[in-house]
Design an enzyme around this catalytic site. Structure first.
Site, PDB file in Angstrom:
ATOM      1  N   TYR A  28      83.806  67.699  28.720  1.00 56.72           N
ATOM      2  CA  TYR A  28      84.752  67.145  29.684  1.00 56.72           C
ATOM      3  C   TYR A  28      84.368  67.545  31.105  1.00 56.72           C
ATOM      4  O   TYR A  28      84.259  66.695  31.991  1.00 56.72           O
ATOM      5  CB  TYR A  28      86.164  67.644  29.350  1.00 56.72           C
ATOM      6  CG  TYR A  28      87.234  67.129  30.274  1.00 56.72           C
ATOM      7  CD1 TYR A  28      87.689  65.823  30.175  1.00 56.72           C
ATOM      8  CD2 TYR A  28      87.810  67.959  31.234  1.00 56.72           C
ATOM      9  CE1 TYR A  28      88.682  65.349  31.016  1.00 56.72           C
ATOM     10  CE2 TYR A  28      88.806  67.497  32.082  1.00 56.72           C
ATOM     11  CZ  TYR A  28      89.241  66.185  31.966  1.00 56.72           C
ATOM     12  OH  TYR A  28      90.222  65.725  32.800  1.00 56.72           O
ATOM     13  N   LYS A  56      83.078  65.124  34.219  1.00 58.34           N
ATOM     14  CA  LYS A  56      83.827  65.078  35.474  1.00 58.34           C
ATOM     15  C   LYS A  56      82.960  65.520  36.650  1.00 58.34           C
ATOM     16  O   LYS A  56      83.085  64.985  37.745  1.00 58.34           O
ATOM     17  CB  LYS A  56      85.096  65.938  35.373  1.00 58.34           C
ATOM     18  CG  LYS A  56      86.104  65.407  34.355  1.00 58.34           C
ATOM     19  CD  LYS A  56      86.543  63.995  34.694  1.00 58.34           C
ATOM     20  CE  LYS A  56      87.642  63.499  33.790  1.00 58.34           C
ATOM     21  NZ  LYS A  56      88.196  62.224  34.233  1.00 58.34           N
ATOM     22  N   SER A  98      99.103  65.056  29.366  1.00 54.11           N
ATOM     23  CA  SER A  98      98.690  63.723  28.964  1.00 54.11           C
ATOM     24  C   SER A  98      98.964  63.514  27.487  1.00 54.11           C
ATOM     25  O   SER A  98      99.293  64.441  26.760  1.00 54.11           O
ATOM     26  CB  SER A  98      97.198  63.509  29.267  1.00 54.11           C
ATOM     27  OG  SER A  98      96.423  64.441  28.566  1.00 54.11           O
TER      28      SER A  98
END
Length: 153
Positions: free
Chosen positions: A102, A106, A137
């Site tokens: 991740y 990013k 989320s």
């Protein structure tokens, strides 16, 4: 005034993005503001996350937004106007344990959009990157042995 039109897009499916962009441009003629706000993450140690999952996360968080941006960009350049926004993550600036894929995706997105910002200045196209801290989320509870179910979307 345009009637809203729902167009479904799986941002991690790089092969369909060009067709979706063409559909949007043929329907509306242009995109004034493109907000890239899709993301996928998984929590786990580097050695326990498969390369396949690393690639899926990179597709959703890096290749998806840049593919969509590149598909819309020629229209903005020809009109010499537009705004592109990347909703990214603080992990695009710093990495934390158990989020390697991740954070890497990013970081890559930040690098791309930073370069794009400099290149688009001459065309009066604004490029912004927003790096919020942790957000709540949607999360599917993982089933034992099912890594796809442990993905945050």
């Amino acid at each position: 005034t345009y009637a809203p039109k729902l167009i479904l897009l799986d941002i991690s499916d790089i092969n369909c993005i060009q067709d979706v962009a063409k559909e949007i441009l043929s329907c509306y003629g242009c995109v004034d503001i493109l907000i890239n706000n899709a993301s996928m993450k998984v929590k786990g140690a580097v050695q326990s996350i498969s390369l396949e999952l690393d690639k899926k996360i990179m597709d959703a968080n890096y290749f998806g937004p840049i593919t969509l941006t590149k598909a819309i960009l020629p229209n903005m350049i020809s009109r010499r106007t537009g705004q592109i926004v990347l909703i990214n993550s603080i992990q695009g600036k710093i990495g934390i344990p158990f989020r390697a894929a991740y954070a890497a995706s990013k970081h890559a997105a930040v690098g791309f959009f930073d370069c794009l910002r400099a290149e688009m200045e001459e065309f009066d196209i604004s490029v912004s990157t927003v790096n919020p801290t942790f957000i709540c989320s949607y999360h599917r509870q993982s089933a034992p042995g099912n890594w796809e179910a442990s993905i945050w979307k």
